[in-house]
Enzyme design. Structure first.
Site, short mmCIF file in Angstrom:
data_model
loop_
_atom_site.label_atom_id
_atom_site.label_comp_id
_atom_site.label_asym_id
_atom_site.label_seq_id
_atom_site.Cartn_x
_atom_site.Cartn_y
_atom_site.Cartn_z
N HIS A 169 -65.01 -52.20 -0.96
CA HIS A 169 -65.94 -51.84 -1.93
C HIS A 169 -65.52 -52.90 -3.33
O HIS A 169 -66.50 -53.36 -3.91
CB HIS A 169 -65.61 -50.47 -2.51
N SER B 142 -70.78 -51.61 -8.66
CA SER B 142 -70.57 -50.26 -8.53
C SER B 142 -71.34 -49.43 -9.86
O SER B 142 -72.58 -49.58 -9.62
CB SER B 142 -69.14 -49.89 -8.58
#
Length: 315
Positions: free
Chosen positions: A293, A138
């Site tokens: 995610h 991320s």
């Protein structure tokens, strides 16, 4: 590549809702600095000394180093188990780093990808680390992509986990999380339970609150809890975290091997971003892992197997 799949519940849920830009060329990107200048911060940024944990199988790991970077509001401890696995399987030392304004690393009002990259560059120089593999999730993924495009000689290869070299709009929920954390600090809670109750109206999902509250510390036994991360600085930097400092693949390119891992239930690396990834990183490989995610925490076995196979493959 084939990967293992495990039906683990996510430890926490995504904070960002990407709206990927398909723009390829806007303004010229920053020119790549020469290797002799690579680790020096620019006049506008001051490189910070970053906290880290070294995982080297009690000194038995002697290969090229692996650097692993966490995401927003995370820390080096998020990657403890996979770092130990990489060190053991690959016989390579693994440096799990706390990025600026996170974990045990110093705080600074500047929080953008150029500054984050410069800190890690400084870390590589300070510890005399060469031919490294850079792994980032991320926010950490955009950091290592920035490093690779700033100077391809900084590393041997990269592994970007569930993020792409594009601009992404922040979700409307995210400012509420920041507001909730500020409310917690203002209330000066004496217990984790009290802090959770204050945060609940701003972060309804228990997993999200639990993740955010891992950043709470008690400076002294009789003092109230407070966040070890600078909530106000990170709140003011949300737009920076949505951006990516390079916009023109004709100006900056990383032609070494790169692996992009995306979660099958995540929308951070949409199919329409793949041509842009290919222009910035022409030798990239893409692997989908059964996860949202938070690929590393949701499916660590598949993540480790995918990275190990990539690093063991030869040109």
């Amino acid at each position: 590549m084939r990967t293992l799949q495990r039906g683990l519940q996510p430890l926490y849920t995504p904070f960002l809702h990407p709206k990927h830009s398909t723009r390829i060329s806007l303004s010229p990107a920053t020119a790549n600095p020469a290797w002799t200048r690579f680790f020096h911060a620019s006049a506008s940024n001051r490189a910070l000394d970053l906290a880290y944990n070294l995982h080297d199988s009690k000194g038995r790991s002697k290969g090229p180093p692996i650097i692993i970077l966490h995401g927003l509001f995370g820390s080096k401890t998020n990657n403890r188990s996979v770092s130990n696995a990489f060190s053991r399987i690959l016989s390579r030392p693994v440096y799990a780093i706390d990025l600026r304004n996170h974990g045990c690393s110093p705080h600074d009002k500047t929080h953008n990808y150029t500054a984050l990259a410069e800190d890690v560059e400084h870390f590589l120089r300070k510890h005399n680390l060469h031919d490294a593999t850079l792994i980032g999730h991320s926010m950490g993924a955009k950091t290592i992509m920035t490093m690779a495009l700033r100077d391809p000689e900084c590393c041997d290869n990269i592994v970007a986990v569930d993020n792409a070299p594009v601009d992404a709009a922040l979700a409307s929920d995210f400012p509420r999380f920041i507001e909730g954390m500020r409310k917690v600090e203002e209330a000066k809670p004496m217990s984790q339970k009290q802090a959770d109750q204050i945060l609940e109206p701003y972060a309804r999902e228990l997993a999200v609150r639990q993740f955010l509250l891992t950043n709470l510390i008690r400076p002294e036994p009789s003092e109230p809890l407070r966040f070890r991360i600078p909530v106000r600085i990170l709140g003011d930097s949300l737009d920076n975290m949505a951006d990516f400092p390079f916009t023109d693949p004709d100006q900056a390119r990383f032609s070494k091997r790169s692996l992009f891992i995306r979660g099958t239930r995540s929308h951070y690396v949409a199919d329409e971003t793949l041509p842009i990834i290919g222009r910035f990183f022409p030798r990239f490989e893409l692997v989908d892992v059964e996860a949202g995610h938070w690929v590393i925490s949701e499916n660590p076995d598949a993540f480790v197997k995918t990275v190990v196979q990539f690093l063991q493959d030869k040109d």
